[in-house]
Design an enzyme around this catalytic site. Sequence first.
Site, PDB file in Angstrom:
ATOM      1  N   GLU A 174     -82.307 -29.996   5.722  1.00  0.00           N
ATOM      2  CA  GLU A 174     -80.930 -29.440   4.847  1.00  0.00           C
ATOM      3  C   GLU A 174     -79.904 -30.270   5.550  1.00  0.00           C
ATOM      4  O   GLU A 174     -79.000 -30.816   4.867  1.00  0.00           O
ATOM      5  CB  GLU A 174     -80.803 -28.089   4.858  1.00  0.00           C
ATOM      6  CG  GLU A 174     -82.002 -27.225   4.124  1.00  0.00           C
ATOM      7  CD  GLU A 174     -82.267 -27.983   2.764  1.00  0.00           C
ATOM      8  OE1 GLU A 174     -81.333 -28.511   2.136  1.00  0.00           O
ATOM      9  OE2 GLU A 174     -83.197 -27.336   2.242  1.00  0.00           O
ATOM     10  N   HIS A 177     -79.591 -33.952   4.279  1.00  0.00           N
ATOM     11  CA  HIS A 177     -78.764 -33.997   3.120  1.00  0.00           C
ATOM     12  C   HIS A 177     -77.167 -34.030   3.398  1.00  0.00           C
ATOM     13  O   HIS A 177     -76.574 -34.694   2.633  1.00  0.00           O
ATOM     14  CB  HIS A 177     -78.951 -32.593   2.094  1.00  0.00           C
ATOM     15  CG  HIS A 177     -80.268 -33.006   1.369  1.00  0.00           C
ATOM     16  ND1 HIS A 177     -80.697 -34.062   0.531  1.00  0.00           N
ATOM     17  CD2 HIS A 177     -81.620 -32.118   1.504  1.00  0.00           C
ATOM     18  CE1 HIS A 177     -81.962 -33.748   0.273  1.00  0.00           C
ATOM     19  NE2 HIS A 177     -82.455 -32.470   0.514  1.00  0.00           N
TER      20      HIS A 177
END
Length: 811
Positions: free
Chosen positions: A594, A597
């Site tokens: 994550e 991103h």
Amino acid sequence: MRSGSRLSNYLVRLSGRVSFTQKRSLTNVKLPSNVNYERLKAAFDSDEHTLNGKNNNNEGKLFSKTALFQGQKDGSASTGLFKNSYLTSPQGLVQFSKKSKLQAQTLVDEMTRDVLTHQGKLDYIKKLDQLSDILCRTIDVAEFIRVVHDDQKWVDAAQQTHEIIFEYMNQLNTNVELYANLVKILEDKDLISQLSDEEIKVGEYLRQDFERSGIHMDPQSRDQFVSLTQEISIMGSHFNNESSSLKSDWISITSNEFSAIEDRFIQSEVMRASALYPGKKESGTYYIPLASAIPYRIMIQCGSGNLRKKMWIGLHEASDEQVQVLNHFVAYRALLAKMLGYDSYAHYQLEHKMAKKPENVLSFLTNLQENLKNSQVLKELRALSALQQGYSLLSDEELIRQIKPWDRDFLLKSFEAKKLSSTENGEKASTDTSTSTTTSTTTTDSTTTTATFSNSTDSVAIKRLCEYFSIGTVIAGLSKLFSALYNISFVVEPTVKGEVWNEKRVRKLNVLNNSNGETMGYLYLDFCSPKVFPSHFTVVCLRQLNKAESVSEHGDMVQLSKDYQLPVVALVCNFTSGNPTLLSLDQVDTIFHEMGHAMHSMIGRTQLHNLSGTRCATDFVEIPSVLMESFSKDPRVLSEIGCHYRTGEPVPINLLEQAQSQRSALEACETFVQSKMAMLDQELHSKEIVELLRQGLEAINSTEIYHQVERDLEIFADEWSTWHGKFPHLFSYGAVYYSYLLDRAIANVLWQKLFAKDPWSRDAGIKYKEEILKWGGTKDPWACLADALQMEELRKGDAHAMQIIGENSKL
């Protein structure tokens, strides 16, 4: 995982390994100070955010949890969520949506009036981008609140906001006057020569979006298109919300099935749970709650294949309503594609993606499956079944048919037990671990809980490793890694009352450019949410304000740096809270993924909203996140990051070696299973679905299609459950789920080329940053890869380019 949304394209939404004998090579770069490192750790791990236990001086007060993250309680300072002054209440969110819609309408009127002038034409695309930003900022924060917020009133307001803005967005997407003006500008060579490359790129993107939204249809057909699009969105939102729900909360077993449970502890658990069954009980029947750990323990430890099958199907069954919703939005998508003149929804979706057309995707997946099956998959299945009587005599095809999906964990337990007996040499007996049937692992400190489901397949090494990876340790370690690679670090940022959705859980970080001291953006981290699977939300995208925009008025809604609105990203996970929370290696992977991103959003700095950060092709956007998993699996990275939560001792390399070896036991099989999911996604959005529409919408039967895909591809084939109704990516990544595998292949090639030699290399980090991350959506993805990998043949981005990636990757 999710990327931001363009005006007309709003979507609700393993890597290379190194030899363990390679030593960690830390490039000689300046890393974050010890003070900042300890501050980051303390912000996530400590009750009071102090250094070295000192809390009686100014430094100690700075680290007070109340002062930093729970806001000012005396009313001296307050704001709304993400420092948006409107978002102080659910009613404020609805008010914000109405204000945004009014701003958008005013801007449309202004653009329509000013386009008659030369300057109005020059400003037109920038203002279209501003229009997109106004609406996307509103719908993105509403989507975040709908998914994450604990308060149902906020959730209801978010749903109302989503419907208000989404309906207006669809109206804009079919606004003939906006489209006609844009086309005239893009076809005027004199005007084009005066626009920036970004403006031209955004103009072309938005032109495509208009045309893909049925702009050429007659008014009646356009109205039908808007209604159809909105209906798909509503169904998809419902599908995603219910994807984790079970068809039934309880499952019954007979007394004979109960007797087949060899483990007395599990039997006692079943009896205790059965006593709590709220329905009418039948004699000789036991009842097991599917939301408990009992079904998993049965699948891992029970020798009865029939009982394991019952548990497995129960856990993988979606409700009939959920499957029907899936059938309907798949049918509506096919109808939408047909209205637009495409052969299928997959053709519609892939037209401007890296893969370009579904035939290329199917070729990529088929080649991948053949390579996996003929090389590693059969080896893994042979190893998995080695202890089972008679399995060694089976042919390859017989073995594949023999091993069912509910056998996987049971066989894996036996396989790993044998492996551990030869590698750990009695370490298990001397290590304080939980029993094989506990759902969480506790250390000698009873207040410390690992945020993982633990079962008997967990090795001693994997359990012990949790103690070296607290959330604070991982976040501080990531800051150290990003400082080495990109000269970017994290700094703890105080929050103001009302700024976050949960003051006890949420932490805010300033993403700092170390070279100039400027803030690049903000991260809001909530690692212990009770309702959200690990997700990345881009709440605000980077954008340079237009000259006519008021900085002071804009500052009431976003966080600014001069004339730029800064990116705001939220990372949310559902880890179990502890003091501190200790992470499994899989959860470390999740945070790294994550964060890939998030850093893409921070580094992809553009002037225009539609091109910033993760706003690039869907089958390109996963590359930064998947590449980060290569770092999280590299012992040279983990050994530098990991330290014991109590003693501060570095993580032993032998533990990393053992755990990594066990984690990869079924790596090829898991990749193959993911390829089956990608193939199902293609089948549900194929030409055959469009052809079935001739028989009516009810002719679409996703369960039949799912079971046929499973029969065709065989490995761990599921011909019994309706698990496809629990797979949310069928909506959020419709026809592009293959991108996970394509991006894994690309990330693997990038890793081998740039980072395999030294994962801490500043030179490699800067090259990756300059060739991949910084462009956002401004540069063709295949051109980015060609430059980063120095492989000119990739630049065309055709089927041959996909073949080259497949041949050079090591999936």
